[in-house]
Enzyme design. Structure first.
Site: not given
Ligand SMILES: *Cc1c(COP(=O)(O)O)cnc(C)c1O
Length: 424
Positions: A52, A54, A201, A227, A230, A236
């Site tokens: 933990y 936090e 994003d 993320t 990807k 993840r």
């Molecule tokens: C994949 C994705 C997310 C979310 O990611 P998670 O880890 O699945 O919650 C948010 N924004 C965009 C543009 C994405 O492609």
């Protein structure tokens, strides 16, 4: 592999091994997926999961954090180095559990319930967390949307028109299914014109951004989320990057605003992945991802397929099946049966339902991690075209399935066992 899991829990072990085999023997073309390195996965499987922590390094609510503090500081410093641009000081928070959690925290920090924000429509390539009515972003706040033009390119005139009419507090740029470059400077000009904050994003394109193969959202954006699993090819998870003056609000929106204890094992794996991404080989990898996507797109077009926006400048493409007898769902199933994993996707001007769709999204990050190049990309595009042209032909199906198996055997994942894997 996994001897303790095997003896203690054979049921879970069997499913894990079935998935390891699926990843080994099938061709992963889902644009949001990748194969993390063994070092990344070892960090994720470490006893750091027990801790933990936090709070932030040096300011925790629990004792015994001296080691995880080092790990989190490594992750933060490496992430900063990856995404910093000349003359723009940024801070990072490496604790978001996922991309969706990162976005939820940013909205919590920058918006009050009912506030208006502007984002890309989900069916035009946006993400659920950019204001879908089924997501908290669409339930707690007031989303308004922009779209792509019928030709598949972002409609910046519409972005400006909606921004002027709606006066959003926040503009969100970034997408889950957009094959072209995002013009952050153009979004910034609109945000300034209407007095909005700007968030990017970059969940899909983070790996390209990190090596400069897609323009950086900084210095244009106030806040950037991504993320880490990807194109960035880490564990993840999620990540928030922000200009210094936004960092305090970001940190408290993550904890205690929306999360409890951070996943220290995942943060360790993020640190490992960020270090991999800082190596010269990661730039070569991203260059190959782009070259493979271009080659695949060109071959699909040569075989008579139409792609949304006509092609790709990044790691993904959208095959437009609007004029094809098969739907996106049919395409996903058909390719899946031959060992080619893709996902159905809506296309601009979609006439079929979101559960059926008229598009197939194809991405090159995972197959490139296995070491495949332009020749393999062209071969795969031919197989996709062959299957879509003859969906009922058992001979075509058998020929492609055998080809996919041979190709996967020639480019073993993790060295064929759980061995070598994608090198850092
Ligand atoms: C994949 C994705 C997310 C979310 O990611 P998670 O880890 O699945 O919650 C948010 N924004 C965009 C543009 C994405 O492609």
């Amino acid at each position: 592999m996994f001897p303790n899991l095997q003896s203690e829990d054979p049921e879970v072990y069997a499913s894990v091994m079935a998935e390891v085999n699926r990843q080994q023997h099938d061709l992963e073309l889902i644009a949001s997926e990748n194969h993390a390195s063994l070092a990344v996965m070892e960090a994720m499987g470490s006893p750091l999961t027990n801790k933990y922590a936090e709070g932030l390094p040096g300011a925790r609510y629990y004792g015994g954090c001296e080691n995880v503090d080092v790990v989190e500081n490594l992750a933060r410093a490496r992430a900063r180095k990856l995404f910093m641009v000349e003359g723009c000081d940024i801070g990072v928070n490496v604790q978001p559990h996922s991309g969706a959690s990162a976005n939820a925290a940013v909205f919590l920090a920058l918006l009050k319930p009912g506030d208006t924000f502007l984002g890309l429509d989900l069916s035009h390539g946006g993400h659920l967390t950019h204001g879908s009515p089924v997501n908290s972003s669409g339930r707690l706040y007031r989303p308004v949307h922009y779209h792509v033009r019928p030709d598949g390119w972002l409609d910046m005139d519409e972005v400006r028109a909606v921004a002027l009419a709606e006066r959003p507090k926040l503009i969100v740029c970034g997408a889950s299914a957009y094959p072209r470059i995002i013009d952050f400077a153009a979004f910034k000009a609109i945000a300034d014109e209407v007095g909005a904050l700007l968030m990017a994003d970059i969940a899909h394109i983070a790996g390209l951004v990190a090596v400069g193969l897609h323009p950086s959202p900084f210095p244009h954006c106030d806040v950037v989320t991504t993320t880490t699993h990807k194109t960035l090819r880490g564990p993840r998870g999620g990540l928030i990057l922000a200009k210094r003056d936004q960092m305090k609000a970001m940190n408290s929106a993550v904890f205690p605003g929306s999360q409890g204890g951070p996943l220290m094992h995942v943060i360790a794996a993020k640190a490992v992945a960020f270090n991999e991404a800082l190596q010269p080989s990661f730039r070569s990898y991203q260059e190959q991802v782009l070259a493979n996507a271009k080659a695949m797109a060109a071959r699909l077009v040569a075989r008579g397929h139409s792609l949304v926006s006509g092609g790709t400048d990044n790691h993904l493409m959208l095959i437009d099946l609007s004029e094809h007898p098969l739907s996106g769902k049919d395409g996903e199933l058909l390719l899946g049966k031959a060992g080619i994993t893709v996902n159905k996707n809506t296309v601009p001007g979609e006439r079929r339902s979101p559960m059926v769709t008229s598009g197939v999204r194809v991405g090159t990050p995972a197959m490139t991690t296995r070491g495949m190049g332009v020749a393999e990309s062209e071969q795969i595009a031919d197989w996709i075209a062959d299957l879509l042209a003859s969906p009922e032909d058992a001979d075509v199906h058998a020929r492609v399935r055998a080809g996919v198996s041979a190709l996967c055997a020639a480019f073993p994942l993790y060295g064929g066992a759980h061995g070598a894997g994608p090198s850092a």
